[in-house]
Design a protein around this motif. Structure first.
Motif, PDB file in Angstrom:
ATOM      1  N   GLU A 169      35.427   0.940  53.138  1.00 36.21           N
ATOM      2  CA  GLU A 169      34.710   1.264  54.379  1.00 36.21           C
ATOM      3  C   GLU A 169      33.665   0.221  54.750  1.00 36.21           C
ATOM      4  OE1 GLU A 169      35.468   3.699  56.608  1.00 36.21           O
ATOM      5  OE2 GLU A 169      37.187   4.035  55.283  1.00 36.21           O
ATOM      6  N   SER A 170      33.140  -0.499  53.774  1.00 32.23           N
ATOM      7  CA  SER A 170      32.118  -1.511  54.077  1.00 32.23           C
ATOM      8  C   SER A 170      32.727  -2.779  54.677  1.00 32.23           C
ATOM      9  CB  SER A 170      31.326  -1.863  52.813  1.00 32.23           C
ATOM     10  OG  SER A 170      32.148  -2.599  51.915  1.00 32.23           O
ATOM     11  N   GLU A 171      34.033  -2.940  54.566  1.00 33.68           N
ATOM     12  CA  GLU A 171      34.704  -4.123  55.103  1.00 33.68           C
ATOM     13  C   GLU A 171      35.145  -3.832  56.539  1.00 33.68           C
ATOM     14  OE1 GLU A 171      36.762  -6.305  51.426  1.00 33.68           O
ATOM     15  OE2 GLU A 171      37.422  -4.219  51.667  1.00 33.68           O
ATOM     16  N   THR A 172      34.360  -4.313  57.481  1.00 31.98           N
ATOM     17  CA  THR A 172      34.661  -4.081  58.894  1.00 31.98           C
ATOM     18  C   THR A 172      35.515  -5.218  59.441  1.00 31.98           C
ATOM     19  OG1 THR A 172      32.719  -5.286  59.668  1.00 31.98           O
ATOM     20  CG2 THR A 172      32.433  -2.909  59.198  1.00 31.98           C
ATOM     21  N   GLU A 188      37.072   0.392  65.095  1.00 33.30           N
ATOM     22  CA  GLU A 188      37.334   0.371  63.646  1.00 33.30           C
ATOM     23  C   GLU A 188      38.378   1.425  63.287  1.00 33.30           C
ATOM     24  OE1 GLU A 188      36.167  -1.606  61.030  1.00 33.30           O
ATOM     25  OE2 GLU A 188      35.282  -2.861  62.588  1.00 33.30           O
ATOM     26  N   ARG A 228      42.029   0.745  61.500  1.00 34.69           N
ATOM     27  CA  ARG A 228      42.378   1.355  60.210  1.00 34.69           C
ATOM     28  C   ARG A 228      43.564   2.307  60.310  1.00 34.69           C
ATOM     29  NH1 ARG A 228      38.620   0.202  56.371  1.00 34.69           N
ATOM     30  NH2 ARG A 228      36.676  -0.680  57.169  1.00 34.69           N
TER      31      ARG A 228
END
Length: 182
Positions: free
Chosen positions: A92-95, A37, A41
């Protein structure tokens, strides 16, 4: 593009166009193959683009075009501009896994929509924006070709970002994906 689209049925124009759209999606998906992740990002260049931001942007753009083509889209240019800008910065919740799963569902929705059309000559209005000719309608064929163009452009960006992260090229990622499938 390091993959080739082979027509399964030369008389199935929709199937061929959908296969080209999916081939471009594959370029974006593969660019994320095997990354953490944190890597997805990261912004390894002077650009603000990250692979996860690119993924979300492509999804939002494809969703917007599907909504316009199906007549369910919001034509407000201010809302569209806001969606466009927000898409580049997933929270941050969207992986990666969650976005890829949602994109897979959306791809199936695009296919169902296209397969249900009476004809690819059906049209829809382009939204009011300075970059579109005023009062212009485009065909469903145009919609599919535009998705190939839009996603393909960003698949190229994804190739460059991925190579900047760990040196892996699109050809290596095609090979890695194939080994995973075997």
């Amino acid at each position: 593009m390091p993959t080739h689209v082979i027509e399964k049925d030369v008389s199935d124009e929709r199937g061929t166009l959908l296969a080209f759209v999916d081939a471009q999606r594959g370029g974006v998906r593969r660019a994320l193959l095997g990354l953490t992740e944190e890597q997805a990002r990261s912004r390894p260049s002077a650009s603000e683009m990250s692979l996860i931001g690119l993924l979300k942007h492509v999804m939002v753009a494809e969703r917007g075009w599907l909504e316009l083509a199906s007549g369910t889209g919001d034509l407000d240019p201010d809302k569209a501009a806001k969606r466009f800008m927000e898409a580049w910065h997933p929270d941050e919740s969207e992986t990666v896994a969650a976005l890829l799963a949602a994109w897979e569902e959306q791809a199936a929705e695009v296919e169902r929509f296209v397969r249900a059309l009476p004809t690819l000559e059906d049209t829809f209005a382009l939204p009011p924006a300075p970059w579109f000719p005023k009062d212009t309608r485009v065909s469903m064929r145009w919609f599919l070709l535009h998705l190939v163009e839009e996603i393909g452009r960003h698949a190229g960006h994804a190739d460059i970002i991925r190579e900047s992260i760990d040196g892996k090229t699109a050809f290596e990622l095609v090979d890695a994906e194939q080994r995973q499938a075997d």
